[in-house]
Write a protein that holds these residues in place. Structure first.
Motif, PDB file in Angstrom:
ATOM      1  N   THR A 425       0.844  -1.177   0.040  1.00 36.08           N
ATOM      2  CA  THR A 425       0.225  -0.020   0.196  1.00 36.08           C
ATOM      3  C   THR A 425       0.809   1.361  -0.061  1.00 36.08           C
ATOM      4  N   LEU A 426       2.031   1.064   0.863  1.00 32.90           N
ATOM      5  CA  LEU A 426       2.690   2.288   0.994  1.00 32.90           C
ATOM      6  C   LEU A 426       3.807   2.641  -0.295  1.00 32.90           C
ATOM      7  N   ARG A 427       3.894   1.664  -1.023  1.00 33.72           N
ATOM      8  CA  ARG A 427       3.727   1.881  -2.629  1.00 33.72           C
ATOM      9  C   ARG A 427       3.078   2.499  -3.279  1.00 33.72           C
ATOM     10  N   SER A 428       2.159   2.225  -3.336  1.00 31.43           N
ATOM     11  CA  SER A 428       1.485   3.100  -4.132  1.00 31.43           C
ATOM     12  C   SER A 428       0.771   4.400  -3.379  1.00 31.43           C
ATOM     13  N   VAL A 429       1.074   4.861  -2.542  1.00 26.62           N
ATOM     14  CA  VAL A 429       1.061   5.940  -1.709  1.00 26.62           C
ATOM     15  C   VAL A 429       1.939   6.787  -2.602  1.00 26.62           C
ATOM     16  N   VAL A 430       2.881   6.410  -2.848  1.00 27.87           N
ATOM     17  CA  VAL A 430       4.422   6.819  -3.073  1.00 27.87           C
ATOM     18  C   VAL A 430       4.127   7.449  -4.455  1.00 27.87           C
ATOM     19  N   GLN A 464      12.212  11.277   4.231  1.00 23.79           N
ATOM     20  CA  GLN A 464      12.730  10.860   2.589  1.00 23.79           C
ATOM     21  C   GLN A 464      11.758  11.169   2.016  1.00 23.79           C
ATOM     22  N   LEU A 465      10.969  11.551   2.174  1.00 19.57           N
ATOM     23  CA  LEU A 465       9.520  11.292   1.448  1.00 19.57           C
ATOM     24  C   LEU A 465       9.453  13.082   1.714  1.00 19.57           C
ATOM     25  N   GLY A 466       9.248  13.515   2.818  1.00 20.18           N
ATOM     26  CA  GLY A 466       8.827  15.016   2.905  1.00 20.18           C
ATOM     27  C   GLY A 466       8.101  15.278   3.010  1.00 20.18           C
ATOM     28  N   GLN A 467       6.653  14.271   4.284  1.00 20.64           N
ATOM     29  CA  GLN A 467       5.789  14.048   4.203  1.00 20.64           C
ATOM     30  C   GLN A 467       4.871  13.275   5.232  1.00 20.64           C
ATOM     31  N   ASP A 468       4.017  13.668   5.945  1.00 17.26           N
ATOM     32  CA  ASP A 468       4.257  13.210   7.995  1.00 17.26           C
ATOM     33  C   ASP A 468       3.421  12.086   7.122  1.00 17.26           C
ATOM     34  N   LEU A 469       3.468  10.878   6.848  1.00 12.59           N
ATOM     35  CA  LEU A 469       2.920   9.413   7.110  1.00 12.59           C
ATOM     36  C   LEU A 469       2.293   8.268   8.145  1.00 12.59           C
ATOM     37  N   THR A 470       2.898   9.691  10.046  1.00 12.70           N
ATOM     38  CA  THR A 470       2.372   9.222  11.033  1.00 12.70           C
ATOM     39  C   THR A 470       1.435   9.031  11.048  1.00 12.70           C
ATOM     40  N   PRO A 471      -0.196   9.214  10.328  1.00 14.92           N
ATOM     41  CA  PRO A 471      -1.460   8.603  11.298  1.00 14.92           C
ATOM     42  C   PRO A 471      -1.651   6.956  10.638  1.00 14.92           C
ATOM     43  N   VAL A 472      -0.838   7.174   8.830  1.00 13.96           N
ATOM     44  CA  VAL A 472      -0.896   5.924   8.006  1.00 13.96           C
ATOM     45  C   VAL A 472      -0.435   4.688   8.437  1.00 13.96           C
ATOM     46  N   PHE A 473       1.198   4.913   9.448  1.00 14.73           N
ATOM     47  CA  PHE A 473       1.410   3.972   9.948  1.00 14.73           C
ATOM     48  C   PHE A 473       0.874   3.395  11.251  1.00 14.73           C
ATOM     49  N   ASN A 474       0.302   4.649  11.645  1.00  9.85           N
ATOM     50  CA  ASN A 474      -0.504   4.160  13.333  1.00  9.85           C
ATOM     51  C   ASN A 474      -1.488   3.103  12.950  1.00  9.85           C
TER      52      ASN A 474
END
Ligand SMILES: [Zn+2]
Length: 554
Positions: A425-430, A464-474
């Motif tokens: 999923t993260l790959r698709s987000v990137v 590295q991506l320059g965005q806050d994906l913390t809520p997605v990881f959480n």
């Protein structure tokens, strides 16, 4: 490491690994840890907590020197432990199962006092040890270790011809089931030597580089191995049997294979998969991380385990997993699941390791995703996408993937399958493969030989991506439920309203919707957004093979 149970039946997977000096104590997670199913008992705390008497020192070196008696099913010997004190203190915590005997613990010639509590050994020094100084102790022990757990921890068995076959696989039980050590995940020795005396005629394959064998003149031969990298305790292994050996090379990496004589033909055929597997992982992440120690595959009677540089194999010399189509979509019969999974742990599990069992998805979720990368490299993207989506039937979404830290509680099996689906999923987000491949490689290279927590990965990816994906990881790792994309259609107006329903209030994740092949990327949040669409409700699709999410339409 291995999976013990799977939906619909008793299956086994195997895998794991690890490595270096202890990182600082973890920062508080941004989300509260899930409540444990049962309150931790004293034994759980002793096993799992990185308490004062573990945190006051940093492991440097073990020299495990033992004699294994197959007839008595006993072990006797010593572990020489070198460590650096990090604070002034006069006690350290080591571990050895209560059924094994502590013969003596010495610092130089001086016997040390100790107290035993469940499987812990509290070692006391006559004077406080000094921060910054290195100390060495010899921990002598003996006894008859007790087999327990799925792979036995340590097993004294016979091979099909009735000869001795002795092996260890103790990730769950802990290495203290058969040898004394600082049995936790955060701190690893930087190097190790393993010497195993066994009756003449048997072979011991342990971790690292084989140094040689010495006839001891009393019917026993000592086999000496040297591990030249950080290694987790549970990865340290004995594999004692009437093995035959054959070898190969991948460039300057030695590949050594040890099997029972009757398995030789099957092994020569099946182990040919080791080279393309290593090449595939090297393509994505960089050089095999234990090059000086070489790569080994060793036959065992259980399914397999990622013992560092000495991967054990029991997959019947056949493709799939125990001769089954592992994800049920026709892809896994193309390769030997155990070779591909357990060896993937050399990168995630052994080289990049979790500092607490709570974050074991760093081993299993990543390695399960590595299977997928292997499939993509060898059989193409479409097969890989099919393969990873085949894992959906194994996900339960009942418990968060990350468990409470400090109590050594193994997370649910979602850490494997949901972990891999999350990374897909993260790959698709990137949504930019060049960036994704660079992120994977950089992440591995950055954390190689370290013991880390989920927060470290989140911080690295965000930076590295320059965005806050913390809520997605959480949402994926610290919550049980998947995010749900809610779609509300107004066909008369030609619109669709969309939002995420998620436990994380700040959850926001782009996703592809609309018409397959001509996807529109939308950026839903947890608030409603309306957009125009010419598509009717039934024709409006969501790329759920690229993003692991639920979808509702109304
Ligand atoms: Zn595994």
């Amino acid at each position: 490491m291995y999976i013990s149970r799977v939906l619909g039946g008793a299956l086994a997977l195997a895998a794991l690994g690890q490595q270096v000096p202890p990182p600082p104590a973890p920062a508080a997670a941004s989300v509260q840890a899930p409540a444990p199913l049962r309150p931790p008992a004293r034994g759980d705390i002793l096993r799992g907590e990185y308490g004062r008497y573990r945190a006051n020192n940093d492991l440097l070196f073990y020299r495990l020197d033992i004699r294994v008696d197959p007839e008595r099913k006993s072990i006797a010997g010593k572990n020489t432990i070198r460590f650096k004190m990090l604070t002034d203190d006069s006690r350290i915590q080591l571990d050895l199962y209560a059924n094994l005997k502590v013969d003596r613990i010495l610092m130089g010639p001086t016997p040390l006092k100790y107290e035993r509590e469940i499987n812990t050994v509290w070692v006391d020094f006559p004077q406080p040890l000094k921060a910054g100084r290195e100390y060495t102790i010899d921990f002598h022990y003996s006894g008859i270790p007790q087999e327990q757990g799925r792979f036995g921890g340590i097993s004294f068995k016979k091979d099909p011809t009735g000869q001795d076959w002795i092996f260890t696989a103790c990730e769950g039980e802990g290495a203290a089931i058969w040898w004394p050590n600082k049995d936790q995940w955060r701190d690893e020795v930087e190097k190790m030597e393993i010497s195993v005396a066994i009756p003449n005629g048997l072979t011991d394959v342990s971790n690292g580089k084989f140094l040689g064998k010495t006839d001891l003149g009393d019917g026993y031969t000592r086999w000496d191995w040297r591990v030249q990298y950080p290694i987790n305790n549970y990865s340290v292994s004995l594999n004692i049997g009437h093995y035959v050996h054959f070898e190969d090379r991948l460039g300057d990496l030695p590949l050594d294979f040890y099997v029972l004589p009757g398995s030789l033909d099957g092994a020569k055929r099946q182990f040919a998969q080791a080279k393309p597997m290593i090449e595939a992982y090297q393509h994505f992440f960089g050089e095999y991380p234990f090059k000086k120690d070489g790569y080994k595959l060793i036959e065992v009677p259980y399914s397999g385990m990622e013992h560092q540089s000495a991967v054990t194999y029991g997959n019947r010399f056949a493709n799939g997993y125990l001769e089954r189509d592992w994800t049920g979509v026709g892809v896994s019969p193309k390769f030997d699941f155990i070779i591909i999974h357990e060896s993937g742990h050399e990168w995630f599990g052994n080289a990049v390791s979790a500092a607490d069992v709570s974050d074991m998805w760093i081993h299993e979720g990543w390695t399960t995703y590595l299977e997928n990368l292997y499939v993509e490299r060898l059989f193409g993207y479409d097969e890989a996408l099919k393969y990873v989506n085949g894992y959906k039937t194994k996900v339960r979404n009942r418990d968060p993937i990350v468990t409470q830290r400090g109590i050594h509680r193994t997370p649910s099996q979602d850490m494997y399958f949901k972990g891999a689906l999350f990374l897909n999923t993260l790959r698709s987000v990137v949504n930019d493969d060049a960036r994704w491949w660079k992120l994977l490689r950089d992440l591995f290279q950055h954390f190689k030989y370290q013991n880390i927590m989920t927060e470290d990965i989140v911080r690295f990816v965000n930076a590295q991506l320059g965005q806050d994906l913390t809520p997605v990881f959480n949402q994926y790792l610290r919550r049980a439920d998947l995010p749900t994309l809610e779609l509300a259609f107004n066909e008369a107006e030609g619109t669709v309203a969309y939002r995420w329903k998620a436990d994380e209030r700040e959850f926001a994740m782009p996703i592809r919707v609309g018409e397959r092949g001509r996807w529109t990327v939308i950026q839903p949040t947890t608030g409603w957004t309306i957009m125009k669409t010419p598509l009717k409700k039934d024709a409006f699709e969501v790329a759920t093979d690229l993003y692991y999410v639920n979808v509702t339409k109304q």
